[in-house]
Motif scaffolding. Sequence first.
Motif, PDB file in Angstrom:
ATOM      1  N   ALA A   1       0.185   6.948   0.035  1.00  0.00           N
ATOM      2  CA  ALA A   1      -0.267   5.689   0.608  1.00  0.00           C
ATOM      3  C   ALA A   1       0.913   4.977   1.249  1.00  0.00           C
ATOM      4  O   ALA A   1       2.040   5.082   0.781  1.00  0.00           O
ATOM      5  N   HIS A   2       0.630   4.264   2.256  1.00  0.00           N
ATOM      6  CA  HIS A   2       1.655   3.506   2.971  1.00  0.00           C
ATOM      7  C   HIS A   2       2.072   2.294   2.125  1.00  0.00           C
ATOM      8  O   HIS A   2       1.222   1.657   1.496  1.00  0.00           O
ATOM      9  N   ASN A   5      -0.003  -0.859   2.111  1.00  0.00           N
ATOM     10  CA  ASN A   5      -1.196  -0.930   1.263  1.00  0.00           C
ATOM     11  C   ASN A   5      -0.883  -1.576  -0.076  1.00  0.00           C
ATOM     12  O   ASN A   5      -1.715  -2.296  -0.634  1.00  0.00           O
ATOM     13  N   ARG A   9      -2.607  -5.055  -1.378  1.00  0.00           N
ATOM     14  CA  ARG A   9      -3.294  -5.152  -2.672  1.00  0.00           C
ATOM     15  C   ARG A   9      -2.675  -6.247  -3.544  1.00  0.00           C
ATOM     16  O   ARG A   9      -3.386  -6.986  -4.216  1.00  0.00           O
TER      17      ARG A   9
END
Length: 109
Positions: A1-2, A5, A9
């Motif tokens: 995941a980047h 992200n 979140r």
Amino acid sequence: AHPMNIRIRASLGDTLLRSGDVGEAIEVLEAGIAIAERTLGKDHPETADIRYNIGGAYAMARRNDDALAAYLEVERVWRATFAPDHADLGALDNNIATMLRRQGKVDEA
């Protein structure tokens, strides 16, 4: 995941927490921690930042054991990362003491 992200979140979790949606905030932050641990590693400061936020969410939900465990994990990372007089460490120490008092461990607080 980047990594973005993870930040998204964390921001969403914080927003949910501030709006009073503690349960949803916990779900979002737990997912963020999982992504951060996979992407950045357990000892990365950004992972610890999200863990700090979830400690607050757990505390708001009166999940005191979970909050204390989160804060102690954050402490381990932050003490290795920050200077001893860093302001975030003072806030963290206060949160740990609060969780210990809630557990009746006044002498440790």
